[in-house]
Design an enzyme around this catalytic site. Structure first.
Site, PDB file in Angstrom:
ATOM      1  N   VAL A  15      45.234  43.793  40.321  1.00  0.00           N
ATOM      2  CA  VAL A  15      44.955  42.427  39.947  1.00  0.00           C
ATOM      3  C   VAL A  15      44.162  41.994  38.697  1.00  0.00           C
ATOM      4  O   VAL A  15      44.723  41.210  38.047  1.00  0.00           O
ATOM      5  CB  VAL A  15      44.268  42.006  41.411  1.00  0.00           C
ATOM      6  CG1 VAL A  15      44.233  40.284  41.164  1.00  0.00           C
ATOM      7  CG2 VAL A  15      44.826  42.026  42.548  1.00  0.00           C
ATOM      8  N   GLY A 189      55.572  52.543  47.601  1.00  0.00           N
ATOM      9  CA  GLY A 189      54.317  51.730  47.218  1.00  0.00           C
ATOM     10  C   GLY A 189      54.224  50.483  48.088  1.00  0.00           C
ATOM     11  O   GLY A 189      53.084  49.800  47.527  1.00  0.00           O
ATOM     12  N   LYS A 207      41.773  38.068  56.902  1.00  0.00           N
ATOM     13  CA  LYS A 207      42.340  36.864  56.449  1.00  0.00           C
ATOM     14  C   LYS A 207      42.267  35.611  57.577  1.00  0.00           C
ATOM     15  O   LYS A 207      41.840  34.575  57.060  1.00  0.00           O
ATOM     16  CB  LYS A 207      43.607  37.125  55.803  1.00  0.00           C
ATOM     17  CG  LYS A 207      43.761  37.982  54.598  1.00  0.00           C
ATOM     18  CD  LYS A 207      45.334  38.326  54.583  1.00  0.00           C
ATOM     19  CE  LYS A 207      45.367  39.387  53.272  1.00  0.00           C
ATOM     20  NZ  LYS A 207      46.559  40.139  53.334  1.00  0.00           N
TER      21      LYS A 207
HETATM   22  N1  LIG Z   1      46.641  44.481  44.990  1.00  0.00           N
HETATM   23  C1  LIG Z   1      47.118  43.234  45.711  1.00  0.00           C
HETATM   24  O1  LIG Z   1      48.314  42.904  45.750  1.00  0.00           O
HETATM   25  C2  LIG Z   1      45.910  42.463  46.114  1.00  0.00           C
HETATM   26  C3  LIG Z   1      46.453  40.913  46.756  1.00  0.00           C
HETATM   27  C4  LIG Z   1      45.385  40.112  47.063  1.00  0.00           C
HETATM   28  C5  LIG Z   1      44.245  40.447  47.206  1.00  0.00           C
HETATM   29  N2  LIG Z   1      43.716  41.681  46.669  1.00  0.00           N
HETATM   30  C6  LIG Z   1      42.411  42.058  46.464  1.00  0.00           C
HETATM   31  O2  LIG Z   1      42.003  41.978  45.054  1.00  0.00           O
HETATM   32  C7  LIG Z   1      40.735  42.963  44.905  1.00  0.00           C
HETATM   33  C8  LIG Z   1      41.340  44.280  43.943  1.00  0.00           C
HETATM   34  O3  LIG Z   1      42.262  44.583  44.367  1.00  0.00           O
HETATM   35  P1  LIG Z   1      43.352  45.704  43.430  1.00  0.00           P
HETATM   36  O4  LIG Z   1      44.622  46.065  44.320  1.00  0.00           O
HETATM   37  O5  LIG Z   1      43.473  45.219  41.955  1.00  0.00           O
HETATM   38  O6  LIG Z   1      42.343  47.286  43.454  1.00  0.00           O
HETATM   39  P2  LIG Z   1      42.490  48.256  42.491  1.00  0.00           P
HETATM   40  O7  LIG Z   1      43.799  48.439  41.745  1.00  0.00           O
HETATM   41  O8  LIG Z   1      41.972  49.603  43.206  1.00  0.00           O
HETATM   42  O9  LIG Z   1      41.378  48.064  41.299  1.00  0.00           O
HETATM   43  C9  LIG Z   1      40.025  48.099  41.668  1.00  0.00           C
HETATM   44  C10 LIG Z   1      39.412  47.955  40.254  1.00  0.00           C
HETATM   45  O10 LIG Z   1      37.897  47.994  40.591  1.00  0.00           O
HETATM   46  C11 LIG Z   1      37.327  49.031  39.607  1.00  0.00           C
HETATM   47  N3  LIG Z   1      36.079  49.355  40.411  1.00  0.00           N
HETATM   48  C12 LIG Z   1      35.904  50.149  41.379  1.00  0.00           C
HETATM   49  N4  LIG Z   1      34.620  50.564  41.344  1.00  0.00           N
HETATM   50  C13 LIG Z   1      33.970  50.068  40.590  1.00  0.00           C
HETATM   51  C14 LIG Z   1      32.524  49.732  40.205  1.00  0.00           C
HETATM   52  N5  LIG Z   1      31.732  50.595  40.974  1.00  0.00           N
HETATM   53  N6  LIG Z   1      32.210  49.165  39.133  1.00  0.00           N
HETATM   54  C15 LIG Z   1      33.226  48.348  38.385  1.00  0.00           C
HETATM   55  N7  LIG Z   1      34.381  48.609  38.685  1.00  0.00           N
HETATM   56  C16 LIG Z   1      34.972  49.186  39.887  1.00  0.00           C
HETATM   57  C17 LIG Z   1      38.263  49.876  39.436  1.00  0.00           C
HETATM   58  O11 LIG Z   1      38.073  50.513  38.054  1.00  0.00           O
HETATM   59  P3  LIG Z   1      38.876  51.843  37.513  1.00  0.00           P
HETATM   60  O12 LIG Z   1      40.156  51.069  37.230  1.00  0.00           O
HETATM   61  O13 LIG Z   1      38.276  52.244  36.211  1.00  0.00           O
HETATM   62  O14 LIG Z   1      38.930  52.900  38.514  1.00  0.00           O
HETATM   63  C18 LIG Z   1      39.551  49.148  39.355  1.00  0.00           C
HETATM   64  O15 LIG Z   1      39.754  48.953  38.041  1.00  0.00           O
HETATM   65  C19 LIG Z   1      40.561  43.739  46.228  1.00  0.00           C
HETATM   66  O16 LIG Z   1      39.370  42.698  46.844  1.00  0.00           O
HETATM   67  C20 LIG Z   1      41.863  43.298  47.078  1.00  0.00           C
HETATM   68  O17 LIG Z   1      41.578  43.267  48.608  1.00  0.00           O
HETATM   69  C21 LIG Z   1      44.736  42.539  46.012  1.00  0.00           C
END
Ligand SMILES: NC(=O)c1ccc[n+]([C@@H]2O[C@H](COP(=O)([O-])OP(=O)(O)OC[C@H]3O[C@@H](n4cnc5c(N)ncnc54)[C@H](OP(=O)(O)O)[C@@H]3O)[C@@H](O)[C@H]2O)c1
Length: 437
Positions: A15, A189, A207
């Site tokens: 995201v 995926g 949610k």
């Molecule tokens: N993916 C979806 O479709 C979706 C939809 C709706 C809501 N969401 C929500 O959006 C949020 C993010 O989801 P995502 O899918 O984008 O997750 P993701 O791809 O796993 O990305 C998480 C990010 O957080 C960073 N991170 C982890 N620990 C950290 C720390 N201690 N300090 C700084 N950065 C840190 C990671 O860094 P690195 O990249 O360097 O490891 C990564 O860039 C979640 O709350 C999720 O529930 C996601």
């Protein structure tokens, strides 16, 4: 033109990186819409070297998102890390306390700390926006928070997890088992390596807890949700549902009743002709039923980088358009201090129709014994059908019952009685039927 709005993005994964890319690609359009530039002034993630597919060299890098949350360089803290504790919680709390607006997509965080965080935001006069946390790209928070003034919500329900809907859709379309479908979803995926959180209903429950608060003006009560996942749904259930004019969906439902508010997540039979039954694959949908509006159904992409980024950017744009001194609306539709305690309606008193599938010994008297257990518990039947089972299980039969409106307590008592009678050869299956337009 007003000064640029300076955004700090914490988390540059699926995201976060999409948000940075869209802010770059749509910069001119966003400036025109908001009357000011939106710039990514700071970023934070774990790995500073990873290529995020977008040039972020102009933004200040922070190893620690909590430091970024209070940095003088930002006006808005965008939390896209995830998790209900740890750096996400610490950084969001710090940002609000430091008087920064916050945008988050983190349903787990809001389900646990939403009310406390809303109190801080409202005290500090800043916005806590979270459109992407429920149903991804669908603007359901905005709709409930801003577009339904004066309406009293009676029920809100929805397909809130794309993974579950994808699996159920393919099971029905292709006649394949839950396990085979899950494996395929993981390969493509659409499901995590550890899918428990999605398929057992936890994600939907998070949610739903947010929607319940918006709908009924109550404190978030994510631990008070009745929850059943989809892992025990079989082809036999899906075929029987189809024969009876229903489709099985994992729904999150919050409903006002005389004894309190029901919050439940479970596989549900909805009429095949209903609008929500037409929501297939990874698509999400939310239905809101009110006294003035009637039933509104919103459907669209519930996840994915771009769709989720669309909601996050909508939230950032709202902040860019707001003017200093402007009184922001409350986070959950009513001031956080005025949210009422959640009064739980007991699941035992849930009223509705039920589908019951029993696998029984093929012998005389079984059918009559089942009918008696139903009658003893005042359950009136809409239909009762029995099928012979061929092949190795020829000494067994399937009995499918559909009840008129009854209570959960009555159904549980009747099914317990049938189990004790010793006629069953397999675990009974009970699926609730939901009214849907
Ligand atoms: N993916 C979806 O479709 C979706 C939809 C709706 C809501 N969401 C929500 O959006 C949020 C993010 O989801 P995502 O899918 O984008 O997750 P993701 O791809 O796993 O990305 C998480 C990010 O957080 C960073 N991170 C982890 N620990 C950290 C720390 N201690 N300090 C700084 N950065 C840190 C990671 O860094 P690195 O990249 O360097 O490891 C990564 O860039 C979640 O709350 C999720 O529930 C996601």
């Amino acid at each position: 033109m007003a000064e640029a709005l300076r955004v700090g993005i914490a988390g540059l994964g699926t995201v976060g990186a999409s948000v940075a890319r869209v802010l770059r690609d749509k910069a001119v359009e966003l400036t025109r819409q908001c009357g000011r530039d939106i710039v990514v002034a700071a970023v934070s993630a774990r790995d500073p070297k990873r290529d995020r597919g977008v040039d972020l060299n102009a933004a200040k890098w922070f190893d620690d998102p909590v430091k970024m949350a209070q940095a003088a360089e930002i006006d808005v803290f965008v939390e896209l890390i995830g998790g209900d504790e740890g750096p996400a919680f610490a950084a969001v709390k710090t940002a609000l306390e430091a008087g920064r607006h916050v945008v988050t997509a983190n349903k787990a965080l809001l389900a646990k700390h939403g009310v406390a965080l809303a109190e801080i935001a409202e005290k500090k006069g800043v916005l806590l926006n979270y459109e992407a946390a429920v149903a991804g790209g669908i603007p359901v928070i905005k709709t409930m928070r801003e577009a339904m003034a004066g309406n009293s919500v009676t029920r809100v329900f929805g397909i809130l997890n794309g993974t579950c809907n994808y699996i159920l859709t393919r099971m029905e379309a292709e006649g394949i088992s839950f396990d085979a479908c899950l494996k395929d979803a993981q390969r493509l995926g659409y499901a995590e390596a550890d899918p428990t959180f999605d398929i057992e209903g936890h994600d939907t429950a998070h949610k739903l807890s947010i929607l319940t608060s918006l709908a009924f003006g109550t404190k978030i009560a994510a631990n008070d949700i009745y929850m059943e996942g989809i892992s025990n749904i079989t082809q036999a259930d899906i075929r029987a549902a189809g024969d009876l004019g229903y489709r099985i969906k994992l729904l999150g439902v919050a409903q006002r009743t005389e004894s309190g508010i029901e919050q439940r997540v479970h596989p549900t039979m909805v009429p095949t002709a209903s609008v929500i039954a037409q929501v297939h694959g990874v698509v999400n949908a939310v239905a809101i039923e009110t006294d003035i509006l009637g039933e509104l159904l919103l459907s669209g992409p519930g996840a994915g980088g771009n769709a989720t980024a669309s909601a996050v950017i909508g939230d950032i744009a709202d902040i860019a358009k707001s003017r200093p001194g402007f009184q922001h609306g409350p986070v959950f539709g009513r001031p956080a201090k005025e949210l009422k305690p959640y009064k739980k309606a007991q699941m035992r008193s849930h009223a509705g129709g039920y589908f019951i599938r029993l696998t029984v010994h093929d012998r005389i008297g079984v059918f009559a014994a089942i009918a008696k257990r139903m009658a003893d518990n005042d359950i009136s039947l809409e239909s009762i059908v029995q099928h012979a089972i061929s092949g190795e299980a020829a000494a067994q039969k399937t009995v499918i019952l559909v009840t008129h409106e009854t209570t959960e307590a009555a159904v549980r008592k009747a099914v317990d009685g049938i189990t004790k009678d010793g006629h069953l050869t397999d675990k009974p299956q009970v699926i609730r039927i939901e009214r849907a337009g």
